[in-house]
Design a protein around this motif. Structure first.
Motif, PDB file in Angstrom:
ATOM      1  N   TRP A   5      -1.704   9.756  -4.868  1.00 52.50           N
ATOM      2  CA  TRP A   5      -0.341  10.238  -4.682  1.00 52.50           C
ATOM      3  C   TRP A   5       0.376   9.527  -3.542  1.00 52.50           C
ATOM      4  CZ3 TRP A   5       1.832  12.710  -8.475  1.00 52.50           C
ATOM      5  CH2 TRP A   5       1.047  13.405  -9.373  1.00 52.50           C
ATOM      6  N   ALA A   6      -0.349   9.123  -2.519  1.00 58.79           N
ATOM      7  CA  ALA A   6       0.284   8.415  -1.399  1.00 58.79           C
ATOM      8  C   ALA A   6       0.807   7.055  -1.851  1.00 58.79           C
ATOM      9  CB  ALA A   6      -0.706   8.250  -0.259  1.00 58.79           C
ATOM     10  N   ALA A   7       0.034   6.343  -2.662  1.00 55.28           N
ATOM     11  CA  ALA A   7       0.479   5.046  -3.173  1.00 55.28           C
ATOM     12  C   ALA A   7       1.664   5.218  -4.121  1.00 55.28           C
ATOM     13  CB  ALA A   7      -0.663   4.328  -3.876  1.00 55.28           C
ATOM     14  N   LEU A   8       1.619   6.248  -4.935  1.00 51.05           N
ATOM     15  CA  LEU A   8       2.727   6.519  -5.850  1.00 51.05           C
ATOM     16  C   LEU A   8       4.008   6.830  -5.078  1.00 51.05           C
ATOM     17  CD1 LEU A   8       3.580   6.885  -8.812  1.00 51.05           C
ATOM     18  CD2 LEU A   8       2.985   9.296  -8.575  1.00 51.05           C
ATOM     19  N   ALA A   9       3.897   7.612  -4.023  1.00 56.69           N
ATOM     20  CA  ALA A   9       5.064   7.934  -3.202  1.00 56.69           C
ATOM     21  C   ALA A   9       5.596   6.697  -2.490  1.00 56.69           C
ATOM     22  CB  ALA A   9       4.709   9.016  -2.185  1.00 56.69           C
ATOM     23  N   THR A  10       4.704   5.814  -2.062  1.00 56.75           N
ATOM     24  CA  THR A  10       5.131   4.578  -1.403  1.00 56.75           C
ATOM     25  C   THR A  10       5.898   3.691  -2.370  1.00 56.75           C
ATOM     26  OG1 THR A  10       3.233   4.666   0.068  1.00 56.75           O
ATOM     27  CG2 THR A  10       4.316   2.544  -0.163  1.00 56.75           C
ATOM     28  N   VAL A  11       5.386   3.536  -3.568  1.00 56.98           N
ATOM     29  CA  VAL A  11       6.069   2.721  -4.578  1.00 56.98           C
ATOM     30  C   VAL A  11       7.425   3.324  -4.918  1.00 56.98           C
ATOM     31  CG1 VAL A  11       5.973   1.978  -6.992  1.00 56.98           C
ATOM     32  CG2 VAL A  11       3.969   1.736  -5.539  1.00 56.98           C
ATOM     33  N   PHE A  12       7.471   4.644  -5.058  1.00 49.11           N
ATOM     34  CA  PHE A  12       8.744   5.307  -5.343  1.00 49.11           C
ATOM     35  C   PHE A  12       9.749   5.083  -4.215  1.00 49.11           C
ATOM     36  CE2 PHE A  12      11.503   9.040  -4.904  1.00 49.11           C
ATOM     37  CZ  PHE A  12      12.177   8.967  -6.117  1.00 49.11           C
ATOM     38  N   VAL A  14       9.854   2.678  -1.851  1.00 49.48           N
ATOM     39  CA  VAL A  14      10.282   1.283  -1.751  1.00 49.48           C
ATOM     40  C   VAL A  14      11.231   0.930  -2.888  1.00 49.48           C
ATOM     41  CG1 VAL A  14       9.451  -1.102  -1.891  1.00 49.48           C
ATOM     42  CG2 VAL A  14       8.283   0.537  -0.431  1.00 49.48           C
ATOM     43  N   SER A  15      10.942   1.412  -4.089  1.00 50.93           N
ATOM     44  CA  SER A  15      11.814   1.155  -5.235  1.00 50.93           C
ATOM     45  C   SER A  15      13.192   1.773  -5.028  1.00 50.93           C
ATOM     46  CB  SER A  15      11.197   1.709  -6.513  1.00 50.93           C
ATOM     47  OG  SER A  15       9.981   1.090  -6.781  1.00 50.93           O
ATOM     48  N   LEU A  16      13.225   2.977  -4.497  1.00 53.52           N
ATOM     49  CA  LEU A  16      14.499   3.651  -4.249  1.00 53.52           C
ATOM     50  C   LEU A  16      15.329   2.901  -3.217  1.00 53.52           C
ATOM     51  CD1 LEU A  16      16.174   6.190  -4.928  1.00 53.52           C
ATOM     52  CD2 LEU A  16      15.084   7.282  -2.979  1.00 53.52           C
ATOM     53  N   VAL A  17      14.705   2.502  -2.119  1.00 51.52           N
ATOM     54  CA  VAL A  17      15.421   1.779  -1.064  1.00 51.52           C
ATOM     55  C   VAL A  17      15.911   0.423  -1.576  1.00 51.52           C
ATOM     56  CG1 VAL A  17      15.133   0.644   1.173  1.00 51.52           C
ATOM     57  CG2 VAL A  17      14.294   2.965   0.842  1.00 51.52           C
TER      58      VAL A  17
END
Length: 74
Positions: A5-12, A14-17
């Motif tokens: 979940w931490a990696a998924l949140a990081t990808v989300f 970075v993608s949002l920014v």
């Protein structure tokens, strides 16, 4: 199946920014081209500066898209 979940949140995040930054740059470019000061000489010095800034925004958008394609292909 185990989800990181931490990696998924990081990808989300970075993608949002990256998406907001890219859309913001493109919007600044379009706004810069739309706001030209009308004078007899084609906008004068302020118009040339605005146009140059708009083209710089479009160039940064192109560079970001090219880098994203490079990351996908590599």
């Amino acid at each position: 199946m185990n989800i990181d979940w931490a990696a998924l949140a990081t990808v989300f995040g970075v993608s949002l920014v990256a998406t907001v930054a890219l859309v913001g740059l493109f919007t600044l470019g379009v706004t810069g081209l739309a706001r030209r000061t009308p004078t007899a000489q084609g906008g004068g010095e302020a118009g040339a500066l605005t146009r140059t800034g708009a083209y710089a925004c479009f160039g940064l958008c192109l560079a970001a898209v090219a880098y994203g394609i490079y990351l996908i292909v590599a």
